[in-house]
Design a protein around this motif. Structure first.
Motif, PDB file in Angstrom:
ATOM      1  N   ILE A 193      16.543  22.989  46.520  1.00 46.87           N
ATOM      2  CA  ILE A 193      17.213  24.378  46.464  1.00 46.87           C
ATOM      3  C   ILE A 193      16.418  25.375  46.697  1.00 46.87           C
ATOM      4  O   ILE A 193      15.090  25.366  46.064  1.00 46.87           O
ATOM      5  CB  ILE A 193      17.954  24.194  44.990  1.00 46.87           C
ATOM      6  CG1 ILE A 193      18.741  23.056  44.944  1.00 46.87           C
ATOM      7  CG2 ILE A 193      18.819  25.506  45.044  1.00 46.87           C
ATOM      8  CD1 ILE A 193      19.354  23.024  43.393  1.00 46.87           C
ATOM      9  N   LYS A 194      16.797  26.456  47.355  1.00 48.76           N
ATOM     10  CA  LYS A 194      16.045  27.361  47.786  1.00 48.76           C
ATOM     11  C   LYS A 194      16.450  28.700  46.720  1.00 48.76           C
ATOM     12  O   LYS A 194      17.554  29.371  46.889  1.00 48.76           O
ATOM     13  CB  LYS A 194      16.264  27.795  49.221  1.00 48.76           C
ATOM     14  CG  LYS A 194      15.058  28.736  49.831  1.00 48.76           C
ATOM     15  CD  LYS A 194      15.085  28.958  51.428  1.00 48.76           C
ATOM     16  CE  LYS A 194      13.953  29.642  51.969  1.00 48.76           C
ATOM     17  NZ  LYS A 194      14.460  31.066  52.153  1.00 48.76           N
ATOM     18  N   PHE A 195      15.568  29.013  45.825  1.00 52.33           N
ATOM     19  CA  PHE A 195      15.802  30.102  44.881  1.00 52.33           C
ATOM     20  C   PHE A 195      15.261  31.601  45.380  1.00 52.33           C
ATOM     21  O   PHE A 195      15.839  32.628  45.065  1.00 52.33           O
ATOM     22  CB  PHE A 195      15.205  29.930  43.509  1.00 52.33           C
ATOM     23  CG  PHE A 195      15.648  28.519  42.876  1.00 52.33           C
ATOM     24  CD1 PHE A 195      17.057  28.240  42.440  1.00 52.33           C
ATOM     25  CD2 PHE A 195      14.761  27.373  42.792  1.00 52.33           C
ATOM     26  CE1 PHE A 195      17.216  26.913  41.994  1.00 52.33           C
ATOM     27  CE2 PHE A 195      14.882  26.616  42.218  1.00 52.33           C
ATOM     28  CZ  PHE A 195      16.163  26.106  41.895  1.00 52.33           C
ATOM     29  N   SER A 196      14.594  31.583  46.405  1.00 51.34           N
ATOM     30  CA  SER A 196      13.862  32.784  46.767  1.00 51.34           C
ATOM     31  C   SER A 196      13.084  32.312  48.210  1.00 51.34           C
ATOM     32  O   SER A 196      13.519  31.087  48.690  1.00 51.34           O
ATOM     33  CB  SER A 196      12.828  33.348  46.170  1.00 51.34           C
ATOM     34  OG  SER A 196      11.616  32.660  46.080  1.00 51.34           O
ATOM     35  N   ASP A 197      12.275  33.140  48.785  1.00 50.45           N
ATOM     36  CA  ASP A 197      11.713  32.877  49.832  1.00 50.45           C
ATOM     37  C   ASP A 197      10.337  32.154  49.526  1.00 50.45           C
ATOM     38  O   ASP A 197       9.406  31.730  50.433  1.00 50.45           O
ATOM     39  CB  ASP A 197      11.210  33.939  50.897  1.00 50.45           C
ATOM     40  CG  ASP A 197      10.649  35.102  50.079  1.00 50.45           C
ATOM     41  OD1 ASP A 197      10.392  35.155  48.813  1.00 50.45           O
ATOM     42  OD2 ASP A 197      10.314  36.241  50.505  1.00 50.45           O
ATOM     43  N   HIS A 198       9.966  31.734  48.317  1.00 50.57           N
ATOM     44  CA  HIS A 198       8.991  31.052  48.064  1.00 50.57           C
ATOM     45  C   HIS A 198       9.544  29.545  47.314  1.00 50.57           C
ATOM     46  O   HIS A 198      10.751  29.779  46.765  1.00 50.57           O
ATOM     47  CB  HIS A 198       8.165  31.632  46.927  1.00 50.57           C
ATOM     48  CG  HIS A 198       7.363  32.780  47.355  1.00 50.57           C
ATOM     49  ND1 HIS A 198       5.904  32.765  47.294  1.00 50.57           N
ATOM     50  CD2 HIS A 198       7.663  34.163  47.666  1.00 50.57           C
ATOM     51  CE1 HIS A 198       5.719  33.974  47.857  1.00 50.57           C
ATOM     52  NE2 HIS A 198       6.516  34.700  48.043  1.00 50.57           N
ATOM     53  N   ALA A 199       8.803  28.469  47.166  1.00 49.51           N
ATOM     54  CA  ALA A 199       9.291  27.254  46.466  1.00 49.51           C
ATOM     55  C   ALA A 199       8.282  27.293  45.394  1.00 49.51           C
ATOM     56  O   ALA A 199       7.003  27.702  45.545  1.00 49.51           O
ATOM     57  CB  ALA A 199       8.701  26.244  47.442  1.00 49.51           C
ATOM     58  N   PRO A 200       8.916  26.857  44.024  1.00 44.83           N
ATOM     59  CA  PRO A 200       8.044  26.423  43.042  1.00 44.83           C
ATOM     60  C   PRO A 200       7.344  25.341  43.270  1.00 44.83           C
ATOM     61  O   PRO A 200       7.308  24.355  43.791  1.00 44.83           O
ATOM     62  CB  PRO A 200       9.188  26.300  41.746  1.00 44.83           C
ATOM     63  CG  PRO A 200      10.299  25.690  42.840  1.00 44.83           C
ATOM     64  CD  PRO A 200      10.260  26.311  43.922  1.00 44.83           C
ATOM     65  N   ILE A 201       5.922  25.636  42.515  1.00 45.74           N
ATOM     66  CA  ILE A 201       4.832  24.523  42.535  1.00 45.74           C
ATOM     67  C   ILE A 201       4.468  24.120  40.909  1.00 45.74           C
ATOM     68  O   ILE A 201       4.382  25.138  40.182  1.00 45.74           O
ATOM     69  CB  ILE A 201       3.663  24.791  43.100  1.00 45.74           C
ATOM     70  CG1 ILE A 201       2.511  23.818  43.247  1.00 45.74           C
ATOM     71  CG2 ILE A 201       2.983  26.350  42.868  1.00 45.74           C
ATOM     72  CD1 ILE A 201       1.433  24.105  43.881  1.00 45.74           C
ATOM     73  N   THR A 202       4.704  22.696  40.771  1.00 41.69           N
ATOM     74  CA  THR A 202       4.410  22.245  39.413  1.00 41.69           C
ATOM     75  C   THR A 202       3.232  21.462  39.272  1.00 41.69           C
ATOM     76  O   THR A 202       3.197  20.345  40.197  1.00 41.69           O
ATOM     77  CB  THR A 202       5.567  21.579  38.988  1.00 41.69           C
ATOM     78  OG1 THR A 202       6.961  22.596  38.995  1.00 41.69           O
ATOM     79  CG2 THR A 202       5.493  21.004  37.541  1.00 41.69           C
ATOM     80  N   VAL A 203       2.546  21.367  38.392  1.00 40.68           N
ATOM     81  CA  VAL A 203       1.467  20.525  38.111  1.00 40.68           C
ATOM     82  C   VAL A 203       1.375  20.077  36.684  1.00 40.68           C
ATOM     83  O   VAL A 203       1.741  20.918  35.732  1.00 40.68           O
ATOM     84  CB  VAL A 203       0.136  21.187  38.482  1.00 40.68           C
ATOM     85  CG1 VAL A 203      -1.106  20.236  38.392  1.00 40.68           C
ATOM     86  CG2 VAL A 203      -0.138  21.656  39.837  1.00 40.68           C
ATOM     87  N   GLU A 204       1.188  18.774  36.623  1.00 41.48           N
ATOM     88  CA  GLU A 204       1.022  18.356  35.093  1.00 41.48           C
ATOM     89  C   GLU A 204      -0.430  17.867  34.772  1.00 41.48           C
ATOM     90  O   GLU A 204      -1.167  17.338  35.514  1.00 41.48           O
ATOM     91  CB  GLU A 204       2.032  16.801  35.198  1.00 41.48           C
ATOM     92  CG  GLU A 204       3.502  16.914  35.192  1.00 41.48           C
ATOM     93  CD  GLU A 204       4.422  15.713  34.921  1.00 41.48           C
ATOM     94  OE1 GLU A 204       5.112  15.796  34.171  1.00 41.48           O
ATOM     95  OE2 GLU A 204       3.718  14.842  35.650  1.00 41.48           O
ATOM     96  N   TYR A 205      -0.696  18.282  33.457  1.00 39.83           N
ATOM     97  CA  TYR A 205      -2.059  18.251  33.052  1.00 39.83           C
ATOM     98  C   TYR A 205      -2.042  17.434  31.972  1.00 39.83           C
ATOM     99  O   TYR A 205      -1.043  17.394  30.991  1.00 39.83           O
ATOM    100  CB  TYR A 205      -2.661  19.699  32.755  1.00 39.83           C
ATOM    101  CG  TYR A 205      -2.613  20.616  33.887  1.00 39.83           C
ATOM    102  CD1 TYR A 205      -3.991  20.778  34.569  1.00 39.83           C
ATOM    103  CD2 TYR A 205      -1.572  21.354  34.273  1.00 39.83           C
ATOM    104  CE1 TYR A 205      -3.950  21.734  35.712  1.00 39.83           C
ATOM    105  CE2 TYR A 205      -1.492  22.273  35.419  1.00 39.83           C
ATOM    106  CZ  TYR A 205      -2.876  22.526  36.044  1.00 39.83           C
ATOM    107  OH  TYR A 205      -2.731  23.313  37.105  1.00 39.83           O
ATOM    108  N   ALA A 206      -3.196  16.440  31.910  1.00 34.15           N
ATOM    109  CA  ALA A 206      -3.037  15.350  30.774  1.00 34.15           C
ATOM    110  C   ALA A 206      -3.666  16.032  29.506  1.00 34.15           C
ATOM    111  O   ALA A 206      -4.772  15.702  29.046  1.00 34.15           O
ATOM    112  CB  ALA A 206      -4.063  14.453  31.243  1.00 34.15           C
TER     113      ALA A 206
END
Length: 267
Positions: A251-264
């Motif tokens: 889904i496009k919320f803006s002209d950017h895409a969200p980036i997610t990182v999981e940290y241990a």
């Protein structure tokens, strides 16, 4: 696991009409850093104080409808730092830092929106002023605490980070001076800041799948003619705990895409 997301909204109100709150609820991050929220305190009251059960903290630009940063979090910070001490850019709402300090670790999550120089020479000069001042701030902060800076950096670091790199070498976002600044930021030597580009650490060879921004001109998004402008920049100890990454494009919320990182680690 600590799940951390970054997203340039191109307007909080606009992204909300496109379902960003429902997506955040489904993602269930510990924190989501937002840039270019384009709202004032009066817009937030009664509407945006929380999102999907996360409490919002904000750095508003003085100019209405412009820039601004936010962090929504499920954890109560021990301190909220609004601005990084530069009068010019703090007036634009470009830096918000939440500190989560424990006996074991001094740790910050930062949402940062770097200036764009694409509108002309005046804003490019401002961008260079920002870079010059922000570099020593990050070095000083790194000496004091661990952190992840999430943000729209407005710089594609290497040729692999944008589709048409040959044609963009004289354009803001891929200028040699900007790329050299990023190289120095990631340099662990005496002259560098020694930060880690977490996505690139996890995905060293990824090309077009790494893009996080597409121009609204032409068919850039449809043809995936993109740039990687959104980053997690972490101190080495935190970067070493990064396990998974995702750039969400369904889904496009803006002209950017969200980036997610999981940290241990957990807060």
């Amino acid at each position: 696991m600590f799940k951390l997301t970054s997203l340039n909204l191109n307007g909080l109100r606009s992204a909300t009409t496109k379902g960003v709150a429902d997506w955040v609820a489904q993602l269930a991050p510990d924190c989501i850093c937002m840039q270019e929220i384009r709202v004032q305190a009066s817009d937030v009251t009664g509407r945006f104080e929380e999102m999907a059960g996360l409490k919002g903290h904000f750095h508003f630009a003085e100019k209405k409808g412009y820039a601004g940063t936010a962090i929504y979090t499920r954890h109560e910070p021990t301190e909220v730092v609004v601005g990084w001490g530069d009068k010019e850019f703090d007036a634009e709402g470009r830096y918000l830092e939440l500190r989560f300090d424990t006996p074991k670790r001094k740790f910050s999550v930062i949402s940062c929106y770097f200036p764009s120089g694409s509108s002309g020479e005046e804003r490019q000069a401002a961008k260079f002023r920002f870079l010059a001042g922000f570099f020593p701030h990050l070095i000083a902060l790194k000496k004091q605490r661990e952190f992840v800076l999430c943000g729209d950096i407005n710089i594609a670091h290497k040729e692999v980070d944008l589709k048409n790199w040959r044609g963009n070498q004289k354009n803001s976002g891929f200028l040699p001076e900007e790329r050299a600044w990023m190289t120095r930021l990631l340099d662990a030597g005496a002259d560098g800041a020694g930060l880690v580009d977490v996505y690139r650490m996890l995905k060293p060879d990824t090309t077009d799948a790494a893009y996080t921004w597409w121009s609204n001109r032409g068919q850039a998004y449809a043809n995936n003619v993109g740039w990687r402008l959104d980053y997690h920049l972490a101190t080495p100890t935190i970067a070493a705990l990064a396990r998974n990454e995702e750039i969400y494009k369904t889904i496009k919320f803006s002209d950017h895409a969200p980036i997610t990182v999981e940290y241990a680690f957990g807060l």
